[in-house]
Design a protein around this motif. Structure first.
Motif, PDB file in Angstrom:
ATOM      1  N   VAL A  70       1.023  -0.934   0.338  1.00 26.94           N
ATOM      2  CA  VAL A  70      -0.013  -0.037   0.069  1.00 26.94           C
ATOM      3  C   VAL A  70       1.342   1.481   0.609  1.00 26.94           C
ATOM      4  CG1 VAL A  70      -1.846   1.554   1.084  1.00 26.94           C
ATOM      5  CG2 VAL A  70      -1.222  -1.335   1.575  1.00 26.94           C
ATOM      6  N   LEU A  71       0.991   1.875  -1.099  1.00 25.90           N
ATOM      7  CA  LEU A  71       1.786   3.036  -1.404  1.00 25.90           C
ATOM      8  C   LEU A  71       0.749   4.469  -1.014  1.00 25.90           C
ATOM      9  CD1 LEU A  71       2.891   1.036  -2.623  1.00 25.90           C
ATOM     10  CD2 LEU A  71       3.853   2.481  -4.765  1.00 25.90           C
ATOM     11  N   LEU A  72       1.611   5.054   0.437  1.00 26.54           N
ATOM     12  CA  LEU A  72       0.890   6.469   0.065  1.00 26.54           C
ATOM     13  C   LEU A  72       1.474   8.411  -0.336  1.00 26.54           C
ATOM     14  CD1 LEU A  72       0.646   6.274   3.991  1.00 26.54           C
ATOM     15  CD2 LEU A  72      -1.104   5.753   2.432  1.00 26.54           C
ATOM     16  N   THR A  73       0.720   8.335  -1.110  1.00 26.02           N
ATOM     17  CA  THR A  73       1.649  10.301  -1.559  1.00 26.02           C
ATOM     18  C   THR A  73       2.024  11.065  -0.794  1.00 26.02           C
ATOM     19  OG1 THR A  73      -0.804  11.181  -2.264  1.00 26.02           O
ATOM     20  CG2 THR A  73       0.321  10.153  -4.177  1.00 26.02           C
ATOM     21  N   HIS A  74       1.122  10.706   0.723  1.00 30.00           N
ATOM     22  CA  HIS A  74       1.192  11.323   1.583  1.00 30.00           C
ATOM     23  C   HIS A  74       0.594  10.784   2.972  1.00 30.00           C
ATOM     24  CE1 HIS A  74      -1.962  13.304  -0.193  1.00 30.00           C
ATOM     25  NE2 HIS A  74      -1.538  14.787   0.616  1.00 30.00           N
ATOM     26  N   GLY A  75       1.286  11.724   4.026  1.00 27.20           N
ATOM     27  CA  GLY A  75       0.364  11.161   5.812  1.00 27.20           C
ATOM     28  C   GLY A  75      -0.761  11.570   5.620  1.00 27.20           C
ATOM     29  N   HIS A  76      -1.403  12.864   5.102  1.00 36.61           N
ATOM     30  CA  HIS A  76      -2.550  13.685   5.131  1.00 36.61           C
ATOM     31  C   HIS A  76      -3.723  12.581   5.172  1.00 36.61           C
ATOM     32  CE1 HIS A  76      -0.946  17.142   3.515  1.00 36.61           C
ATOM     33  NE2 HIS A  76      -0.647  17.273   4.701  1.00 36.61           N
ATOM     34  N   ALA A  77      -4.573  12.999   6.205  1.00 34.93           N
ATOM     35  CA  ALA A  77      -5.761  12.049   6.860  1.00 34.93           C
ATOM     36  C   ALA A  77      -6.817  11.295   5.732  1.00 34.93           C
ATOM     37  CB  ALA A  77      -6.515  12.328   7.488  1.00 34.93           C
ATOM     38  N   ASP A  78      -6.490  12.406   4.749  1.00 34.38           N
ATOM     39  CA  ASP A  78      -7.717  11.875   3.231  1.00 34.38           C
ATOM     40  C   ASP A  78      -6.897  10.688   2.379  1.00 34.38           C
ATOM     41  OD1 ASP A  78      -6.321  14.148   2.414  1.00 34.38           O
ATOM     42  OD2 ASP A  78      -7.356  14.984   0.986  1.00 34.38           O
ATOM     43  N   HIS A  79      -5.663  10.453   2.639  1.00 34.87           N
ATOM     44  CA  HIS A  79      -4.985   9.752   1.722  1.00 34.87           C
ATOM     45  C   HIS A  79      -4.190   8.405   3.085  1.00 34.87           C
ATOM     46  CE1 HIS A  79      -4.198  12.000  -1.565  1.00 34.87           C
ATOM     47  NE2 HIS A  79      -4.978  12.610  -1.420  1.00 34.87           N
ATOM     48  N   ALA A  80      -4.993   8.417   4.293  1.00 41.91           N
ATOM     49  CA  ALA A  80      -4.163   6.972   4.690  1.00 41.91           C
ATOM     50  C   ALA A  80      -5.418   6.766   5.727  1.00 41.91           C
ATOM     51  CB  ALA A  80      -2.841   7.936   5.390  1.00 41.91           C
ATOM     52  N   ALA A  81      -6.411   7.341   5.726  1.00 44.47           N
ATOM     53  CA  ALA A  81      -7.594   7.017   6.907  1.00 44.47           C
ATOM     54  C   ALA A  81      -8.137   5.333   6.826  1.00 44.47           C
ATOM     55  CB  ALA A  81      -8.783   8.495   7.291  1.00 44.47           C
ATOM     56  N   GLY A  82      -8.191   4.844   5.718  1.00 43.85           N
ATOM     57  CA  GLY A  82      -8.196   3.665   5.281  1.00 43.85           C
ATOM     58  C   GLY A  82      -7.537   2.120   5.723  1.00 43.85           C
ATOM     59  N   LEU A  83      -6.250   2.690   5.926  1.00 43.17           N
ATOM     60  CA  LEU A  83      -5.345   1.820   6.461  1.00 43.17           C
ATOM     61  C   LEU A  83      -5.718   0.818   7.258  1.00 43.17           C
ATOM     62  CD1 LEU A  83      -2.236   3.763   5.965  1.00 43.17           C
ATOM     63  CD2 LEU A  83      -2.456   1.741   4.688  1.00 43.17           C
ATOM     64  N   PRO A  84      -5.738   1.360   8.877  1.00 43.31           N
ATOM     65  CA  PRO A  84      -5.932   0.084   9.500  1.00 43.31           C
ATOM     66  C   PRO A  84      -7.048  -0.853   9.525  1.00 43.31           C
ATOM     67  CG  PRO A  84      -5.941   2.590  10.757  1.00 43.31           C
ATOM     68  CD  PRO A  84      -5.646   2.597   8.936  1.00 43.31           C
ATOM     69  N   ALA A  85      -8.472  -0.705   8.916  1.00 40.33           N
ATOM     70  CA  ALA A  85      -9.238  -1.192   8.320  1.00 40.33           C
ATOM     71  C   ALA A  85      -8.565  -1.913   7.469  1.00 40.33           C
ATOM     72  CB  ALA A  85     -10.845  -0.270   8.048  1.00 40.33           C
ATOM     73  N   LEU A  86      -7.702  -1.595   6.137  1.00 36.37           N
ATOM     74  CA  LEU A  86      -7.446  -2.259   5.120  1.00 36.37           C
ATOM     75  C   LEU A  86      -6.412  -2.984   5.657  1.00 36.37           C
ATOM     76  CD1 LEU A  86      -6.808  -2.681   2.078  1.00 36.37           C
ATOM     77  CD2 LEU A  86      -5.120  -1.402   2.041  1.00 36.37           C
ATOM     78  N   LEU A  87      -5.713  -3.300   6.215  1.00 31.22           N
ATOM     79  CA  LEU A  87      -4.419  -3.507   7.091  1.00 31.22           C
ATOM     80  C   LEU A  87      -5.118  -5.209   7.937  1.00 31.22           C
ATOM     81  CD1 LEU A  87      -1.999  -1.754   7.945  1.00 31.22           C
ATOM     82  CD2 LEU A  87      -1.916  -2.591   5.091  1.00 31.22           C
ATOM     83  N   GLU A  88      -6.575  -4.860   8.357  1.00 38.63           N
ATOM     84  CA  GLU A  88      -7.115  -5.662   9.219  1.00 38.63           C
ATOM     85  C   GLU A  88      -7.470  -7.050   8.604  1.00 38.63           C
ATOM     86  OE1 GLU A  88     -10.847  -4.949  11.435  1.00 38.63           O
ATOM     87  OE2 GLU A  88      -9.878  -3.104  12.337  1.00 38.63           O
ATOM     88  N   SER A  89      -7.632  -7.370   7.627  1.00 39.13           N
ATOM     89  CA  SER A  89      -7.669  -8.483   6.082  1.00 39.13           C
ATOM     90  C   SER A  89      -6.390  -8.209   5.390  1.00 39.13           C
ATOM     91  CB  SER A  89      -9.062  -8.215   5.444  1.00 39.13           C
ATOM     92  OG  SER A  89      -9.235  -7.075   4.995  1.00 39.13           O
ATOM     93  N   ARG A  90      -5.816  -7.732   4.956  1.00 36.38           N
ATOM     94  CA  ARG A  90      -4.949  -7.654   4.417  1.00 36.38           C
ATOM     95  C   ARG A  90      -3.303  -7.445   5.222  1.00 36.38           C
ATOM     96  NH1 ARG A  90      -5.837  -9.235  -0.624  1.00 36.38           N
ATOM     97  NH2 ARG A  90      -8.265  -8.731  -2.245  1.00 36.38           N
TER      98      ARG A  90
END
Length: 280
Positions: A70-90
């Motif tokens: 999972v690549l981030l252009t930057h760390g602002h929440a509107d580009h990274a907020a879904g990471l925790p939910a995504l990583l629960e299954s991935r």
């Protein structure tokens, strides 16, 4: 609610997902680069867990069995907020971001360093990281040579302008980053928000011209005599809502910082209110 996935090229998809971002945008573009059953997901900035289903559906439709990263252009929440939910299954997916953005991400995500020139491969597709600061210090764009594409994050918006403001924004760096993408001459430009532009070069030039036009407006006002930050805001953003006032002020301060660095303006006051004047 997430919009339908859009296949942009053979190995690239765009998924528009609801996010907590700056008005007038209400969504963030999440991109998938996939080939031979392996995928890279860029900017899962969704704000509601229901969007996770849309992401998983896209992965399935694209035949992704392994989400390599999972690549981030930057760390602002509107580009990274879904990471925790995504990583629960991935949970086996690595998270990549520029080290200058790590402070925005939870330490439990254990991001890996993604810096200038590093390339990640999925099948016959590659994603090369380009350090393109301006919107934020560790902002990255991703060049996809096999697709003739560049994913530009918040360097450019599909509609309207993108925010560049203090304390993290740097107008000079932002303009240089736009020039760098122009030199690449991508056939496809993936903005952080909004639709895919029909003409990438035209869109990049508009973004640059917009910033330079605002700079010229500020300088013209200052040449008429010293002006406070409040006065500049009133002249350039009449009727701006109280909700957006701090966002506007941070943008004006970023422009003023550039003009002061270039010895074209001076700060006469003791705080950010100013006043400011054109350097005689």
């Amino acid at each position: 609610m997430a919009g339908p996935a859009e296949q942009i090229s053979t190995r690239l998809w765009r998924l528009e997902l609801p996010s907590r971002t700056l008005a007038p945008s209400r969504t963030t573009n999440c991109y998938l680069v996939a080939d031979s059953g392996v995928g890279l997901l860029v900017d899962p900035g969704f704000s509601d867990r229901s969007s996770l289903g849309a992401v998983e559906s896209l992965l399935e439709a694209a035949g992704v069995r392994l989400l390599k990263g999972v690549l981030l252009t930057h760390g602002h929440a509107d580009h990274a907020a879904g990471l925790p939910a995504l990583l629960e299954s991935r949970s086996d997916s690595a998270v990549y971001a520029h080290p200058a953005e790590w402070h925005r991400l939870g330490s439990e995500l254990s991001p890996r360093a993604l810096q200038e020139g590093r390339t990640l491969t999925v099948g016959n597709a590659t994603a090369r990281a380009l350090h393109t600061p301006g919107h934020s210090p560790g902002h990255l764009s991703f060049e996809l040579p096999s697709e003739g594409a560049v994913l530009a994050g918040d360097l450019v918006a599909g509609v309207g302008s993108t925010w560049v403001g203090l304390p993290e924004g740097d107008i000079g760096a932002y303009l240089a980053s736009l020039d760098r993408l122009l030199e690449l001459k991508p056939a496809i430009l993936g903005p952080g928000h909004g639709p895919i532009p029909r003409n990438p070069a035209t869109r990049l030039r508009w973004a640059k011209a917009h910033r330079l036009r605002r700079e010229a407006q500020i300088l013209a006002i200052l040449k008429g005599g010293p002006q406070t930050l409040t006065g500049l805001r009133g002249a350039l953003y009449p009727g701006v809502s109280e909700e957006l006032r701090s966002t506007v002020d941070s943008t004006l301060l970023a422009h003023l910082a550039k003009l002061i660095t270039e010895f074209r303006a001076i700060h006469l006051g003791a705080d950010q209110e100013g006043p400011y004047s054109a350097d005689p």
